[in-house]
Motif scaffolding. Sequence first.
Motif, PDB file in Angstrom:
ATOM      1  N   SER A  19       0.871  -1.175   0.000  1.00 16.60           N
ATOM      2  CA  SER A  19       0.000   0.000   0.000  1.00 16.60           C
ATOM      3  C   SER A  19       0.907   1.224   0.000  1.00 16.60           C
ATOM      4  N   GLU A  20       0.324   2.382   0.095  1.00 16.61           N
ATOM      5  CA  GLU A  20       1.123   3.610   0.116  1.00 16.61           C
ATOM      6  C   GLU A  20       1.993   3.690   1.363  1.00 16.61           C
ATOM      7  N   THR A  21       1.575   3.017   2.425  1.00 22.31           N
ATOM      8  CA  THR A  21       2.270   3.157   3.708  1.00 22.31           C
ATOM      9  C   THR A  21       2.862   1.863   4.248  1.00 22.31           C
ATOM     10  N   ALA A  22       2.619   0.719   3.594  1.00 15.55           N
ATOM     11  CA  ALA A  22       3.083  -0.551   4.174  1.00 15.55           C
ATOM     12  C   ALA A  22       3.388  -1.581   3.092  1.00 15.55           C
ATOM     13  N   LEU A  23       4.406  -2.397   3.342  1.00 14.70           N
ATOM     14  CA  LEU A  23       4.687  -3.577   2.536  1.00 14.70           C
ATOM     15  C   LEU A  23       3.843  -4.701   3.125  1.00 14.70           C
ATOM     16  N   GLN A  97      17.302   1.745 -10.367  1.00 15.83           N
ATOM     17  CA  GLN A  97      16.595   2.479  -9.319  1.00 15.83           C
ATOM     18  C   GLN A  97      15.966   1.512  -8.317  1.00 15.83           C
ATOM     19  N   VAL A  98      15.486   0.364  -8.805  1.00 12.16           N
ATOM     20  CA  VAL A  98      14.944  -0.664  -7.915  1.00 12.16           C
ATOM     21  C   VAL A  98      16.017  -1.101  -6.915  1.00 12.16           C
ATOM     22  N   ILE A  99      17.217  -1.372  -7.412  1.00 12.10           N
ATOM     23  CA  ILE A  99      18.298  -1.840  -6.541  1.00 12.10           C
ATOM     24  C   ILE A  99      18.708  -0.733  -5.570  1.00 12.10           C
ATOM     25  N   ALA A 100      18.817   0.490  -6.077  1.00 13.73           N
ATOM     26  CA  ALA A 100      19.214   1.620  -5.230  1.00 13.73           C
ATOM     27  C   ALA A 100      18.222   1.861  -4.105  1.00 13.73           C
ATOM     28  N   ALA A 101      16.940   1.574  -4.345  1.00 10.45           N
ATOM     29  CA  ALA A 101      15.905   1.817  -3.344  1.00 10.45           C
ATOM     30  C   ALA A 101      16.087   0.962  -2.093  1.00 10.45           C
ATOM     31  N   ASN A 102      16.889  -0.093  -2.180  1.00  6.11           N
ATOM     32  CA  ASN A 102      17.227  -0.881  -0.987  1.00  6.11           C
ATOM     33  C   ASN A 102      17.936  -0.036   0.069  1.00  6.11           C
ATOM     34  N   LEU A 103      18.616   1.014  -0.372  1.00  4.27           N
ATOM     35  CA  LEU A 103      19.483   1.769   0.533  1.00  4.27           C
ATOM     36  C   LEU A 103      18.907   3.142   0.878  1.00  4.27           C
ATOM     37  N   TYR A 104      17.581   3.203   0.973  1.00  4.65           N
ATOM     38  CA  TYR A 104      16.917   4.436   1.387  1.00  4.65           C
ATOM     39  C   TYR A 104      17.558   4.967   2.672  1.00  4.65           C
ATOM     40  N   GLY A 193       9.928  -5.660  -2.820  1.00  2.00           N
ATOM     41  CA  GLY A 193       9.571  -4.668  -1.814  1.00  2.00           C
ATOM     42  C   GLY A 193      10.172  -3.311  -2.131  1.00  2.00           C
ATOM     43  N   ALA A 194      11.450  -3.300  -2.530  1.00  3.52           N
ATOM     44  CA  ALA A 194      12.106  -2.052  -2.922  1.00  3.52           C
ATOM     45  C   ALA A 194      11.495  -1.508  -4.209  1.00  3.52           C
ATOM     46  N   LEU A 195      11.170  -2.393  -5.127  1.00  2.00           N
ATOM     47  CA  LEU A 195      10.487  -1.986  -6.360  1.00  2.00           C
ATOM     48  C   LEU A 195       9.173  -1.303  -6.040  1.00  2.00           C
ATOM     49  N   ALA A 196       8.406  -1.886  -5.121  1.00  3.66           N
ATOM     50  CA  ALA A 196       7.115  -1.308  -4.744  1.00  3.66           C
ATOM     51  C   ALA A 196       7.284   0.080  -4.130  1.00  3.66           C
ATOM     52  N   ALA A 197       8.298   0.231  -3.265  1.00  3.72           N
ATOM     53  CA  ALA A 197       8.522   1.523  -2.619  1.00  3.72           C
ATOM     54  C   ALA A 197       8.820   2.613  -3.642  1.00  3.72           C
ATOM     55  N   ARG A 198       9.677   2.296  -4.596  1.00  6.31           N
ATOM     56  CA  ARG A 198       9.995   3.277  -5.650  1.00  6.31           C
ATOM     57  C   ARG A 198       8.790   3.503  -6.562  1.00  6.31           C
ATOM     58  N   ALA A 199       8.028   2.440  -6.819  1.00 13.40           N
ATOM     59  CA  ALA A 199       6.861   2.556  -7.698  1.00 13.40           C
ATOM     60  C   ALA A 199       5.796   3.471  -7.099  1.00 13.40           C
ATOM     61  N   VAL A 200       5.627   3.435  -5.780  1.00 13.69           N
ATOM     62  CA  VAL A 200       4.662   4.328  -5.120  1.00 13.69           C
ATOM     63  C   VAL A 200       5.030   5.782  -5.405  1.00 13.69           C
ATOM     64  N   GLU A 201       6.330   6.105  -5.331  1.00 10.26           N
ATOM     65  CA  GLU A 201       6.775   7.479  -5.603  1.00 10.26           C
ATOM     66  C   GLU A 201       6.473   7.868  -7.053  1.00 10.26           C
TER      67      GLU A 201
END
Length: 240
Positions: A19-23, A97-104, A193-201
């Motif tokens: 979701s927008e706020t949770a994996l 960008q998917v891989i980079a999102a691991n290191l937020y 999970g990282a893909l989803a986080a970047r995709a939300v943005e």
Amino acid sequence: MKLLAIESSGLVASAAIASETALLAEYTVNFKKTHSQTLLPMIEEIVNMLELDLQELDAIAVSGGPGSFTGLRIGSATAKGLGLALKKPIIAVPTTQVIAANLYGSAALICPLMDARRNQVYAGLYHYYGDSFEIVEDQMAISAEELISKVNKLGEPVLYLGDGAEAFKELLSEKTEVPCSFAPLHLSKQRAGALAARAVELYKEGRIQTAAEHAPDYLRLSQAERELAIKQAAQKTSEL
């Protein structure tokens, strides 16, 4: 909002619902099975676990490339099929960008690398400034030596990750002139999970496309296409 994320650009097969706020769920396997064997059962498993009606999804996110040509085709075909059936948009997230999102949250320059064979890597250079994701230099097909030169010119600590960081670790360690480190194993590869986080943005920015429009970005020609181009060039030369 809810979205389904599909990652198949490398050896890792991964699916997630966020979701927008949770994996909400993530299923990741890094094993030598083809994505055609693993992706759909993984998606079915997490959907069933969440008792989710797929019509509740707002979008389908997929690793958009570069990466394994076969893996990208399987992921894209899966995303397109679901998108067309459900009438949902696609969010294609560049793989580096998917891989980079691991290191937020990392203060270092983030440099994801994928082994592209033929002495090349797929790579990008990124920064996090608070919640802001900054593209220093987006994904490219480049030699490891050229990439190191770019990193050295930027003159700041760098954090390498991805299967290319493993393949070229000795060279990266030897030639990088700025402080460098390597991501730990649980953060070093593609994850849905990282893909989803970047995709939300990207979804919030309106960076979506229809299922019919979507196609993976390979960054360079496949081996078969390269060989065909060489053959056609040689044939034209012989005809002159």
